[in-house]
Design an enzyme around this catalytic site. Structure first.
Site, PDB file in Angstrom:
ATOM      1  N   ASP A  86      65.431  47.737 156.459  1.00 53.23           N
ATOM      2  CA  ASP A  86      66.659  47.250 155.811  1.00 53.23           C
ATOM      3  C   ASP A  86      66.304  46.260 154.709  1.00 53.23           C
ATOM      4  O   ASP A  86      65.871  45.142 154.980  1.00 53.23           O
ATOM      5  CB  ASP A  86      67.557  46.584 156.851  1.00 53.23           C
ATOM      6  CG  ASP A  86      68.934  46.233 156.294  1.00 53.23           C
ATOM      7  OD1 ASP A  86      69.141  46.402 155.084  1.00 53.23           O
ATOM      8  OD2 ASP A  86      69.791  45.781 157.072  1.00 53.23           O
ATOM      9  N   CYS A 102      74.530  46.696 149.717  1.00 56.76           N
ATOM     10  CA  CYS A 102      73.645  47.292 150.725  1.00 56.76           C
ATOM     11  C   CYS A 102      73.250  48.729 150.399  1.00 56.76           C
ATOM     12  O   CYS A 102      72.087  49.106 150.541  1.00 56.76           O
ATOM     13  CB  CYS A 102      74.286  47.200 152.107  1.00 56.76           C
ATOM     14  SG  CYS A 102      75.835  48.121 152.315  1.00 56.76           S
ATOM     15  N   HIS A 107      77.591  49.346 156.821  1.00 56.30           N
ATOM     16  CA  HIS A 107      76.340  48.807 156.298  1.00 56.30           C
ATOM     17  C   HIS A 107      75.376  49.981 156.160  1.00 56.30           C
ATOM     18  O   HIS A 107      75.429  50.922 156.942  1.00 56.30           O
ATOM     19  CB  HIS A 107      75.772  47.735 157.227  1.00 56.30           C
ATOM     20  CG  HIS A 107      74.487  47.137 156.743  1.00 56.30           C
ATOM     21  ND1 HIS A 107      74.334  46.654 155.467  1.00 56.30           N
ATOM     22  CD2 HIS A 107      73.281  46.965 157.351  1.00 56.30           C
ATOM     23  CE1 HIS A 107      73.110  46.196 155.309  1.00 56.30           C
ATOM     24  NE2 HIS A 107      72.448  46.390 156.439  1.00 56.30           N
TER      25      HIS A 107
END
Length: 629
Positions: free
Chosen positions: A365, A287, A345
């Site tokens: 994202d 991530c 995250h």
């Protein structure tokens, strides 16, 4: 491209006395004025809605403005627009293409033209052509190319951000800090690398090889004026699930056929590898790698962006805005749900005005978790819409909301309303310290959710309180010290069994098998507060743990007589040994002079490190990475 170059005559009709010989794109002056210095050595890079200068140098025959008209033509793909060059003292109009010559800019054999693009121009590489025309004839010259970017310095641009300190941090800064691990957090540096050679060109290539561009080139060029569209396309192109994106993700298993995600320290290396491999995805990312590459591309394109870490981030697999966790009778976590809570995250916030809803920071994202409209992209989602629970706001608001504010339903306990989104932070402006953004995403809830998980026969209220704490932030090579506190609230003494274990935990998965355990039996008197200290020496974990690894520690207290069970847990990340950098002769260095840096670290383990690799990277100082074994 030479910024001062001989022009190429394309075609002509009739007899025109004046001929163009050279064009000077005035790179130093334009790049300084447009805040684009260092972005490219190949192209002139300017920002939309702001004039830039081009000097035209003619051959021995002087240009006669009364007889020969100058017309610029700007090409984007197969579309073009003619711009007659005007003599005017007025400022350029930021809402249409214009080209002006001001008094004093005309010389015997040269003229300076001020070219201005509309503030809503598309972000792309443009071609510029000059026509010298009379009533009977025309002579045309290919001048060259220029790159047009968004303009966060201009109020009329949708990406305008008001404070100069914000523009310096979220557009121009090539240095970032990654917060990872647990909410006590570890940090590590990251080089955005937007000024490294070839990075701007790689960012433009991402747009050129996108499915949207392949499907309809003209439509894609037109829509690139909108930062919402730009961020959505780049978000999809950073991952490689649906397209020729830059990165492939892998979250467990072997990384031998690529690079372990923890080894990346900058975005430029990834973008260079992607371009040099003919747009084959680079292996591998997780991530934070996806987020930092996305942030680099957004900053290059002129959209203010920052990387945000969400500690205890939920992944709502079934879309019900609730996370379900299941435990065995011995309090081991079971994999029975598509839902999960990651220790952390990382995503990106981009700043822009939205015509459809609230302005400001938007979550984008790029990690391929869930599809949106059939594609692995997420956002831009307004942070304000998340805080106000406006789940119908585009794009993907309910998914982002669940990531930061979902309730966790656990067996033997009704609800934990506080653990998800425990801390949301980004790098502070001009500082490496984290800026807390939690309040911009979440409204306070009524329940505190601080009571430990417990099981009491017959529904009787428990008579014990149990808590677990870790002393400081454990560092590799030091003992891990922890404290279990038991409070007996009942009126009778108790015989207890304490079971304590420590497990290595991947940030996005459940804990692995325990590497350390402790069992003991203790007695506690009515009203007594019992403190139990424990320590894990380095010899017990150094074959298992390294810097930045996450550890899950859990204590279960059993009442021997009543069979009550109490659970308390803590997660923390191991801090890495410090690396010391010293510049010989002091901390200030001179441009274009060679300097020596001493880089060192102390092995804090009790064993010899074999095959250790020290990697050094310096944006603008070193070409690529330097490794020493």
């Amino acid at each position: 491209m030479d910024f001062t170059q001989q022009t190429k005559h394309i075609w002509g009709t009739g007899n025109i006395q004046c001929q163009l010989k050279f064009v000077n794109f005035e790179p130093h002056e334009n790049h300084n004025a447009h805040e684009t210095e260092g972005l490219s050595k190949k192209h002139l890079v300017v920002r939309r809605g702001k004039p830039f200068k081009v000097t035209l140098l003619f051959s021995t025959q002087t240009w006669n403005p009364y007889r020969e008209r100058l017309v610029l033509e700007v090409w984007l793909g197969t579309r073009s627009e003619r711009i007659p060059v005007q003599f005017s003292e007025e400022r350029c109009n930021p809402y249409s293409w214009s080209a002006n010559i001001y008094p004093g800019d005309v010389h015997p054999q040269s003229v300076m033209v001020h070219i201005c693009s509309p503030v809503q121009s598309s972000v792309a590489l443009y071609r510029l052509v000059l026509h010298i025309e009379t009533r009977q004839s025309r002579r045309s010259y290919r001048l060259g190319e220029f790159v047009l970017l968004c303009n966060p310095w201009l109020k009329d641009d949708p990406v305008y951000i008001p404070l100069d300190a914000q523009r310096q941090e979220y557009i121009k800064s090539d240095y970032g800090v990654l917060y990872m691990g647990t909410h006590q957090n570890n940090s590590r540096p990251w080089s955005f690398g937007q000024y490294e050679p070839g990075v701007l060109e790689a960012c433009l290539t991402l747009l050129e090889v996108s499915p949207q561009h392949f499907r309809d080139e003209n439509k894609d060029y037109i829509r690139r004026a909108d930062p919402v569209y730009l961020s959505r396309v780049i978000c999809a192109m950073v991952n490689s699930e649906d397209d020729l994106g830059s990165l492939t993700g892998r979250w467990h298993g072997s990384y031998k056929d690529g690079v372990n995600p923890t080894e990346w320290s900058g975005s430029a290396d990834i973008l260079h590898r992607w371009v040099s491999s003919n747009c084959s995805p680079v292996r591998y990312g997780q991530c934070w790698v996806f987020a930092y590459v996305l942030c680099t591309v957004m900053r290059v394109l002129g959209i203010p962006s920052r990387v945000v870490t969400v500690f205890n981030a939920a992944h709502d697999g079934n879309g019900d805005l609730t996370i379900h966790e299941y435990y065995s009778t011995t309090w081991e976590k079971l994999n029975k749900s598509k839902d999960s809570v990651w220790n952390f995250h990382v995503w990106v916030e981009c700043w822009m005005r939205r015509g459809d809803l609230g302005d400001g920071w938007q979550v984008v994202d790029p990690i391929p978790q869930e599809k949106s409209a059939g594609i692995y992209w997420c956002g831009p989602c307004p942070v304000g819409a998340v805080q106000q629970h406006c789940f119908g706001a585009p794009y993907d608001t309910s998914f982002v909301y669940a990531s930061v504010d979902a309730d966790v339903v656990k067996v033997i306990r009704e609800m934990d309303t506080e653990s998800v989104g425990q801390l949301i932070c980004t790098k502070s402006i001009g500082s490496e310290a984290p800026e807390n953004l939690t309040g911009t995403y979440k409204r306070k809830k009524g329940s505190t959710g601080t009571t430990p998980i417990c099981s009491s026969p017959g529904g009787m209220p428990p008579g014990l309180e149990v808590s677990l704490s870790i002393d400081g932030v454990p560092s590799v090579g030091e003992s891990i010290s922890m404290c279990v506190t038991v409070t007996n609230q009942s009126s009778s003494p108790r015989l207890l069994k304490e079971h304590l274990n420590a497990q290595l935990k991947e940030f996005n998965r459940n804990p692995e098998q325990s590497f350390w355990k402790s069992h003991k039996e203790v007695r506690i008197q009515p009203g007594e507060v019992l403190t139990l200290h424990h320590s894990i020496p380095p010899s017990e974990y150094e074959s298992v743990l390294a810097g930045d690894d996450i550890v899950n520690v859990a204590v279960v207290i059993n009442d021997v007589r009543t069979e009550e069970r109490f659970l308390a847990t803590q997660e923390f990340s191991m801090s890495s040994p410090q690396i010391t950098i010293e510049i010989e002769g002091g901390d200030s260095i001179q441009m274009n002079e060679e300097h020596t840096a001493q880089v060192s670290f102390i092995n804090t383990f009790t064993k010899t490190l074999d095959g250790a690799v020290l990697t050094v990277e310096g944006s603008g100082l070193l070409q690529g990475k330097h490794k020493a074994r």
